[in-house]
Design an enzyme around this catalytic site. Sequence first.
Site, mmCIF file in Angstrom:
data_model
loop_
_atom_site.group_PDB
_atom_site.id
_atom_site.type_symbol
_atom_site.label_atom_id
_atom_site.label_comp_id
_atom_site.label_asym_id
_atom_site.label_seq_id
_atom_site.Cartn_x
_atom_site.Cartn_y
_atom_site.Cartn_z
ATOM 1 N N HIS A 196 -3.347 8.878 -11.228
ATOM 2 C CA HIS A 196 -2.709 7.536 -12.597
ATOM 3 C C HIS A 196 -3.164 6.059 -11.737
ATOM 4 O O HIS A 196 -4.059 5.876 -11.481
ATOM 5 C CB HIS A 196 -1.194 7.502 -10.701
ATOM 6 C CG HIS A 196 -1.764 7.337 -9.310
ATOM 7 N ND1 HIS A 196 -2.233 5.975 -8.210
ATOM 8 C CD2 HIS A 196 -2.218 8.475 -8.290
ATOM 9 C CE1 HIS A 196 -2.521 6.624 -7.360
ATOM 10 N NE2 HIS A 196 -2.694 7.426 -7.050
ATOM 11 N N GLU A 199 0.176 14.571 -4.189
ATOM 12 C CA GLU A 199 -1.239 14.503 -3.899
ATOM 13 C C GLU A 199 -1.208 15.373 -2.319
ATOM 14 O O GLU A 199 -0.757 15.932 -1.812
ATOM 15 C CB GLU A 199 -1.685 13.670 -3.155
ATOM 16 C CG GLU A 199 -2.330 12.597 -1.994
ATOM 17 C CD GLU A 199 -4.118 12.883 -3.763
ATOM 18 O OE1 GLU A 199 -4.318 14.508 -3.734
ATOM 19 O OE2 GLU A 199 -4.435 12.359 -4.097
#
Length: 209
Positions: free
Chosen positions: A27, A97
């Site tokens: 990202h 994550e």
Amino acid sequence: MNSSSVPSLPSTVPPVPGGPKLWLLRHGETAWSRSGQYTGLTDIPLTEIGQEQARSAQRALDGVDFDLVLTSPLQRAHLTATLAGFPQAVVEPNAVEWDYGDYEGIDSAVVRARNAGYLIWDDGVPNGESLAQVAARADLIVERVRGLERHDGAPANVLLVAHGHFLRILTARWLGLPATAGRHFVLGTAKVCTLGWDKKTPAVEQWGL
């Protein structure tokens, strides 16, 4: 036999495919990735720079016909997928994550100031996920990608938009290495990588475009 007498393969002979290719996109920038704070499950947005990084990543993906695009459900990844040209990306819950537990939101420099020898790869995080747990999630995605087959028999292309530590761990697992080997794969925001094959051997084909 000298090199001039070695016959070349006909141009119609294709390379030996090892299987599906997995493209990785981290990202774009967030306020915490810029400051160095551990950002696990906290669902923070991209900065304006991060949004522009995500748009720029599209150039590295142009011309690739993706059979499947996956994204972490966290907004920084999902928006990156959208801005990179993949608004219909399929949410993959296993791609979140690392859960950093007590270190969530803490500047990594602060952690090292308290313990100069600290390395997340060796020491883990208190009250968060173990490295083995993150690796187990990564393994499920590797298995999903490698099981993908196209009707025409050609190797599939899959794109995964996710997070720094997670993608580094997944890379290690793709290569058949222990999850701790993820420490060797530095990955900047909005960078693109390709995991593929050297014939039948899992390999990194390109890193950090």
